[in-house]
Design a protein around this motif. Sequence first.
Motif, PDB file in Angstrom:
ATOM      1  N   THR A 217       9.205  82.814 -25.519  1.00 58.91           N
ATOM      2  CA  THR A 217       9.038  81.122 -25.682  1.00 58.91           C
ATOM      3  C   THR A 217       8.948  80.943 -24.118  1.00 58.91           C
ATOM      4  O   THR A 217       8.514  79.815 -23.775  1.00 58.91           O
ATOM      5  CB  THR A 217      10.163  80.694 -26.442  1.00 58.91           C
ATOM      6  N   PHE A 253      15.946  67.200 -34.798  1.00 58.52           N
ATOM      7  CA  PHE A 253      16.261  68.440 -35.202  1.00 58.52           C
ATOM      8  C   PHE A 253      17.834  68.219 -34.942  1.00 58.52           C
ATOM      9  O   PHE A 253      18.838  68.712 -35.617  1.00 58.52           O
ATOM     10  CB  PHE A 253      15.973  69.647 -34.286  1.00 58.52           C
ATOM     11  N   LEU A 268      12.249  70.192 -41.835  1.00 60.82           N
ATOM     12  CA  LEU A 268      11.716  70.544 -40.432  1.00 60.82           C
ATOM     13  C   LEU A 268      10.927  71.780 -40.298  1.00 60.82           C
ATOM     14  O   LEU A 268       9.921  71.813 -39.778  1.00 60.82           O
ATOM     15  CB  LEU A 268      12.550  70.039 -39.412  1.00 60.82           C
ATOM     16  N   ILE A 269      11.578  72.570 -40.493  1.00 57.49           N
ATOM     17  CA  ILE A 269      11.120  73.980 -40.500  1.00 57.49           C
ATOM     18  C   ILE A 269       9.956  74.387 -41.327  1.00 57.49           C
ATOM     19  O   ILE A 269       9.102  74.902 -40.937  1.00 57.49           O
ATOM     20  CB  ILE A 269      12.526  75.115 -40.499  1.00 57.49           C
ATOM     21  N   ALA A 272       7.056  73.259 -40.037  1.00 59.63           N
ATOM     22  CA  ALA A 272       6.569  73.723 -38.624  1.00 59.63           C
ATOM     23  C   ALA A 272       5.850  75.240 -39.047  1.00 59.63           C
ATOM     24  O   ALA A 272       5.114  75.759 -38.629  1.00 59.63           O
ATOM     25  CB  ALA A 272       7.836  74.090 -37.613  1.00 59.63           C
ATOM     26  N   ASN A 273       6.300  75.754 -40.029  1.00 62.71           N
ATOM     27  CA  ASN A 273       5.750  77.056 -40.565  1.00 62.71           C
ATOM     28  C   ASN A 273       4.333  76.916 -40.871  1.00 62.71           C
ATOM     29  O   ASN A 273       3.574  77.965 -41.091  1.00 62.71           O
ATOM     30  CB  ASN A 273       6.505  77.422 -41.868  1.00 62.71           C
ATOM     31  N   ILE A 275       2.173  75.923 -39.081  1.00 60.22           N
ATOM     32  CA  ILE A 275       1.533  76.701 -38.022  1.00 60.22           C
ATOM     33  C   ILE A 275       1.015  78.013 -38.128  1.00 60.22           C
ATOM     34  O   ILE A 275      -0.198  78.431 -37.833  1.00 60.22           O
ATOM     35  CB  ILE A 275       2.227  76.304 -36.727  1.00 60.22           C
ATOM     36  N   ARG A 276       1.679  78.866 -39.195  1.00 60.26           N
ATOM     37  CA  ARG A 276       1.303  80.078 -39.442  1.00 60.26           C
ATOM     38  C   ARG A 276      -0.259  80.216 -40.127  1.00 60.26           C
ATOM     39  O   ARG A 276      -0.923  80.938 -39.629  1.00 60.26           O
ATOM     40  CB  ARG A 276       2.270  80.517 -40.407  1.00 60.26           C
TER      41      ARG A 276
ATOM     42  N   TYR B 190       9.927  75.268 -33.079  1.00 58.98           N
ATOM     43  CA  TYR B 190       9.635  74.610 -34.448  1.00 58.98           C
ATOM     44  C   TYR B 190       9.250  73.081 -34.094  1.00 58.98           C
ATOM     45  O   TYR B 190       8.344  72.502 -34.573  1.00 58.98           O
ATOM     46  CB  TYR B 190      11.023  74.394 -35.434  1.00 58.98           C
ATOM     47  N   LEU B 220       7.724  81.834 -32.777  1.00 65.76           N
ATOM     48  CA  LEU B 220       8.836  81.674 -33.517  1.00 65.76           C
ATOM     49  C   LEU B 220       8.958  80.550 -34.600  1.00 65.76           C
ATOM     50  O   LEU B 220       9.495  80.735 -35.480  1.00 65.76           O
ATOM     51  CB  LEU B 220      10.087  81.366 -32.357  1.00 65.76           C
ATOM     52  N   ALA B 221       8.068  79.616 -34.493  1.00 64.92           N
ATOM     53  CA  ALA B 221       7.874  78.407 -35.517  1.00 64.92           C
ATOM     54  C   ALA B 221       7.453  78.902 -36.764  1.00 64.92           C
ATOM     55  O   ALA B 221       7.506  78.378 -37.831  1.00 64.92           O
ATOM     56  CB  ALA B 221       6.751  77.390 -34.757  1.00 64.92           C
ATOM     57  N   LYS B 222       7.016  80.133 -36.703  1.00 64.79           N
ATOM     58  CA  LYS B 222       6.526  80.826 -37.941  1.00 64.79           C
ATOM     59  C   LYS B 222       7.835  81.488 -38.934  1.00 64.79           C
ATOM     60  O   LYS B 222       7.542  81.914 -39.928  1.00 64.79           O
ATOM     61  CB  LYS B 222       5.570  81.998 -37.909  1.00 64.79           C
TER      62      LYS B 222
END
Lengths: 280, 280
Positions: A217, A253, A268-269, A272-273, A275-276, B190, B220-222
């Motif tokens: 990151t 958050f 929220l998470i 964001a997932n 994006i996978r 995220y 990490l957002a995954k």
Amino acid sequence: MKIAVIGIGLIGGSIALKLRKKHFADYVFGVDFNEKHLEDAKSLGIIDEISSLENAVKNSELIIIAIPVDATREVLPSVLNLVDNHQTVMDVGSTKSGIVYAVKNHPKRNRFVPFHPMWGTEDSGPKSATAESFGGKAAVICNQNDSAEDALELAKEVAKNLDLHLLYMSAEDHDIHTAYISHISHITSYALANTVLEKEREEETIFQLASSGFSSTVRLAKSHPEMWVPIFKQNKENILDVLNEHISQLRKFKSALEKENYELLEELITNANRIRGILK
Amino acid sequence: MKIAVIGIGLIGGSIALKLRKKHFADYVFGVDFNEKHLEDAKSLGIIDEISSLENAVKNSELIIIAIPVDATREVLPSVLNLVDNHQTVMDVGSTKSGIVYAVKNHPKRNRFVPFHPMWGTEDSGPKSATAESFGGKAAVICNQNDSAEDALELAKEVAKNLDLHLLYMSAEDHDIHTAYISHISHITSYALANTVLEKEREEETIFQLASSGFSSTVRLAKSHPEMWVPIFKQNKENILDVLNEHISQLRKFKSALEKENYELLEELITNANRIRGILK
């Protein structure tokens, strides 16, 4: 083909090395105001000749400008002043509107192809340059109708030899997209590094504990201000727009945590997932 | 040695595979509430036997709990109820204060070694498990004086076989440091993914343009909410503290841009660059 590379750092150097490896370039003039970089580039076999700007431009079929975006705005008109209708000029800048605007009414505007290969590392200088670069990434060509057909064809050949796939868009759209996809990542990474450096006074502990997640990151926070201040400056409005959104996302958050609203946190998470699926 | 792995996902599975490869474990009981994961773990050769919790614990010298931190708090006391003075229990949780507190007065507390290997990926489940894991990273053992000497020795052996170097600290210090070094990275990642998904409606463009920098920042957002909501919940206070600092750091970038104070912007970036020296 003889090429001139103005700015023989990570990007300029990597382009030279790769175009040379692909036998696309057989003679490379290197131009830089950094003497050490020029010497390194020469001894590393990145360039054949250390040259003045004028000599390099005059003797090359293709001129690639790979310097910070503010310097590109300054240098590009002088380079176009020197070229004839058989030469092509490309830049590699991370912002495009300002650069395109700087040569809007230049009589040789059609010899210029605004080009942005979406590759880089947090390192800089010719010693970081590598022929193992660019592969599989995207490159953007902006405002294609303002370039001469043969210049555009040559730029496509360059992209092909760098193993980049091409996208076409306006300079304005480019700057909006790169604010989302690249520039904001750098700001969050810098701000994260500053957060940890501010809060975590025990530097040894950072070093010892830093997980692969943190390193990943914060990787971009190693990128130098010489390159990034001009980018932020030239893309200020778009970046501020995305940065405001980002701060508001972080506040969600914060609020979910403060209110112990763990369902919202999960939402929220989960969002964001997504994006996978987009980044594979 | 016979070992029990409770939670046979990325971390539990990777531990099993690596300890098996190093001939440290010669028989692995797998316990999980996810039947599919158990079957996958069996067919991938990660575990020898699908087992009930009670059977696995009763028959193992070493019990490793590798489930989300909230579930660890629930399960750990029952596991300690089942062990005798020759067995050792370790967890792998990213938060420690809550877990340690849950067994504070347990008569078998000294059979437990609170353990946190600082490695992971954005993937989950036994199919993501790999013996090529942990190498060169740090692991933390918390509150070492509360564990029996032989249990601590065994935990050290485990760390050695996983190629992890050990750090020792209190559970409270651990939770402060991981908020800085790991948990905040996940929140920024995220939030960055949500920012881009919110602002950049053209998902195809994200996919096409995403630079290596963006992919790295947003990796990490995954990570899944099943693991991370409990971590954020258990480390709420420390994370809020770091998150507030992070938002204030982002506001400095915003203000520098808004005021076109490019000297301040350069200072902020130069300060962030210090992370280069700390992370090598």
